[in-house]
Design a protein around this motif. Structure first.
Motif, PDB file in Angstrom:
ATOM      1  N   PRO A   4     -83.761  84.963-133.465  1.00 44.40           N
ATOM      2  CA  PRO A   4     -82.912  84.062-134.201  1.00 44.40           C
ATOM      3  C   PRO A   4     -83.414  84.109-135.694  1.00 44.40           C
ATOM      4  CG  PRO A   4     -83.931  82.518-132.638  1.00 44.40           C
ATOM      5  CD  PRO A   4     -84.423  83.776-132.472  1.00 44.40           C
ATOM      6  N   SER A   5     -82.651  83.998-136.703  1.00 37.72           N
ATOM      7  CA  SER A   5     -82.854  84.232-138.139  1.00 37.72           C
ATOM      8  C   SER A   5     -83.756  82.959-138.585  1.00 37.72           C
ATOM      9  CB  SER A   5     -81.751  84.413-138.915  1.00 37.72           C
ATOM     10  OG  SER A   5     -82.187  84.101-140.312  1.00 37.72           O
ATOM     11  N   VAL A   6     -84.797  83.123-139.111  1.00 42.34           N
ATOM     12  CA  VAL A   6     -85.312  82.000-139.961  1.00 42.34           C
ATOM     13  C   VAL A   6     -85.385  81.956-141.470  1.00 42.34           C
ATOM     14  CG1 VAL A   6     -87.307  82.166-137.945  1.00 42.34           C
ATOM     15  CG2 VAL A   6     -87.525  83.500-139.777  1.00 42.34           C
ATOM     16  N   ARG A   9     -85.234  78.627-143.727  1.00 42.54           N
ATOM     17  CA  ARG A   9     -85.859  77.450-142.763  1.00 42.54           C
ATOM     18  C   ARG A   9     -87.234  77.068-143.370  1.00 42.54           C
ATOM     19  NH1 ARG A   9     -82.418  76.869-138.270  1.00 42.54           N
ATOM     20  NH2 ARG A   9     -81.303  78.626-137.511  1.00 42.54           N
ATOM     21  N   ASP A 334     -78.303  76.473-128.937  1.00 44.67           N
ATOM     22  CA  ASP A 334     -78.871  77.637-128.872  1.00 44.67           C
ATOM     23  C   ASP A 334     -80.077  77.763-129.700  1.00 44.67           C
ATOM     24  OD1 ASP A 334     -78.227  77.721-131.568  1.00 44.67           O
ATOM     25  OD2 ASP A 334     -76.460  79.066-131.295  1.00 44.67           O
ATOM     26  N   ASP A 336     -80.994  78.717-132.515  1.00 45.27           N
ATOM     27  CA  ASP A 336     -80.886  78.036-134.128  1.00 45.27           C
ATOM     28  C   ASP A 336     -80.777  76.610-133.903  1.00 45.27           C
ATOM     29  OD1 ASP A 336     -80.683  80.550-135.318  1.00 45.27           O
ATOM     30  OD2 ASP A 336     -78.745  80.686-134.701  1.00 45.27           O
ATOM     31  N   ASP A 337     -80.131  75.919-132.986  1.00 48.30           N
ATOM     32  CA  ASP A 337     -80.298  74.487-132.748  1.00 48.30           C
ATOM     33  C   ASP A 337     -81.698  73.882-132.617  1.00 48.30           C
ATOM     34  OD1 ASP A 337     -77.470  74.113-133.030  1.00 48.30           O
ATOM     35  OD2 ASP A 337     -77.125  74.848-130.907  1.00 48.30           O
ATOM     36  N   LEU A 339     -84.747  75.633-133.422  1.00 45.19           N
ATOM     37  CA  LEU A 339     -85.219  75.779-134.702  1.00 45.19           C
ATOM     38  C   LEU A 339     -85.021  74.791-135.611  1.00 45.19           C
ATOM     39  CD1 LEU A 339     -85.148  79.695-135.177  1.00 45.19           C
ATOM     40  CD2 LEU A 339     -87.246  78.388-135.006  1.00 45.19           C
ATOM     41  N   GLU A 340     -83.456  74.551-135.859  1.00 40.73           N
ATOM     42  CA  GLU A 340     -83.166  73.447-136.924  1.00 40.73           C
ATOM     43  C   GLU A 340     -83.994  71.939-136.558  1.00 40.73           C
ATOM     44  OE1 GLU A 340     -79.049  71.283-138.575  1.00 40.73           O
ATOM     45  OE2 GLU A 340     -79.094  73.134-137.509  1.00 40.73           O
TER      46      GLU A 340
END
Length: 370
Positions: A4-6, A9, A334, A336-337, A339-340
């Motif tokens: 996933p893209s960071v 963030r 997923d 991204d979720d 990571l958020e």
């Protein structure tokens, strides 16, 4: 393998003298022995931003256990979420409070020390302890700075190997582990049952420089049943790739004894800790994790005094039964979720366990105490 893209963030972290970044800024009130843990609890309860770690160790422990307990204490006090440490002893224990405090001073850790016998009893120790802990709180750095995913040391533990964990939740966590390492961060993982069940695969998945350490881990546990017996049984029935999906399909760069700090600047470190939640999370915090992801199909609710614990489940039934205790339901999320969620928690948002004030703390044992 997806990463996933960071990008973008970031969170406000607490810079430490050793270059680490804290996501919490608390003073640790550390009992050096079981006999002083109630006093430590009472001190922490009276001081904002102080936390205690009650345990049943430090008295009449032998050899390797005594060394492991002391090593764990020292490493926990150096966790980036800890601003300073007040060591509280009784006065006659094996792991002496003044010895622990002296070792921490030599490592440039802000520290104070008291013993119940040394100051004249329980009440006096509580009062002096409140004063000492308050001084440490007041001396904390007020500066925060922008930090990124690459500043995280992410701890990972899966406390079961249920189908929902192996097939749904662990792969999600593995995606995030890869993202943290790709950004320059560290991932530390617990769960030695996986290695014990598949020694040859574990060696193959370990970088050559760390293979001797894997062999030492295997030798330490030879002939000894896994502490997490259910996980050990399930690990033998599944492949090594299946039981390590939460590790992000990365080679192990370092193997740590229980209570040892990670020394790699980035990559994946394996901690010789069982999959039992409290023991595993203490080992991850000692290794340097500033936030932990806990995968639980069963719905284990507890957090940890020193590190926020993000609960992830792949079991819809568990998520439905515990909507206020599970941070991420893997079936509806997923990478991204997740990571958020991690970034929000690193930025100060309480995870579910923190909101409920639920903590557990334990140090694993090597052998019997006398």
């Amino acid at each position: 393998m997806s990463v996933p893209s960071v990008t973008g963030r970031t969170f406000e972290g607490v810079p430490r003298r050793d270059g680490g970044v804290g996501v919490r800024d608390n003073v640790l009130v550390l009992p050096s022995v079981i006999c002083s843990h109630i006093v430590a609890d009472r001190i922490a309860a009276r001081v904002d931003h102080a936390v205690s770690t009650p345990h049943d160790h430090g008295c009449a422990q032998l050899g390797a256990d005594n060394e492991q307990t002391r090593r764990t204490f020292l490493s926990l006090a150096q966790n980036p979420n800890v601003a300073g440490t007040l060591v509280v002893g009784l006065g006659c224990e094996e792991v002496q409070s003044d010895d622990v405090a002296g070792a921490l001073r030599s490592r440039d850790v802000p520290v104070r020390e008291l013993s119940i016998q040394g100051v004249g009893g329980t009440d006096e120790c509580v009062e002096r302890g409140v004063e000492a802990a308050s001084e440490l709180v007041e001396s904390r750095s007020v500066d925060r700075s922008d930090a990124t995913i690459g500043d995280l040391t992410l701890g990972v533990v899966s406390t079961d190997l249920d189908t929902s964990t192996v097939d749904v939740a662990d792969p999600l966590v593995g995606d995030v582990a890869r993202a943290v390492v790709a950004a320059g961060g560290r991932v530390v993982v617990a769960g030695n049952e996986r290695v014990l069940a598949h020694p040859d695969d574990a060696r193959e998945m370990t970088e050559e420089s760390a293979r001797d350490s894997v062999d030492e881990l295997l030798a330490r546990h030879e002939g000894i049943p896994p502490r997490a017996t259910r996980v050990g049984r399930f690990a033998r029935k599944r492949s090594f790739d299946e039981v390590t999906r939460s590790w992000g399909e990365r080679d192990v760069s370092e193997v740590l004894s229980y209570g040892e700090r990670a020394s790699i600047s980035e990559g994946l470190a394996l901690v010789d800790a069982p999959s039992r939640f409290a023991e595993a999370t203490t080992a991850l915090a000692a290794a340097g994790a500033n936030v932990v992801v806990h995968v639980t199909g069963d719905g284990i609710l507890a957090g940890h005094p020193l590190v926020p614990v993000v609960k992830v489940t792949g079991d819809p039934g568990t998520a439905a039964a515990l909507p206020d205790d599970i941070d991420v339901e893997a079936t509806n999320a997923d990478a991204d979720d997740l990571l958020e969620t991690l970034v929000a928690v690193a930025n100060g948002d309480p995870c579910c366990a923190e909101r409920h004030g639920l903590t557990e703390f334990a140090i694993t044992r090597v052998g019997p105490s006398m």
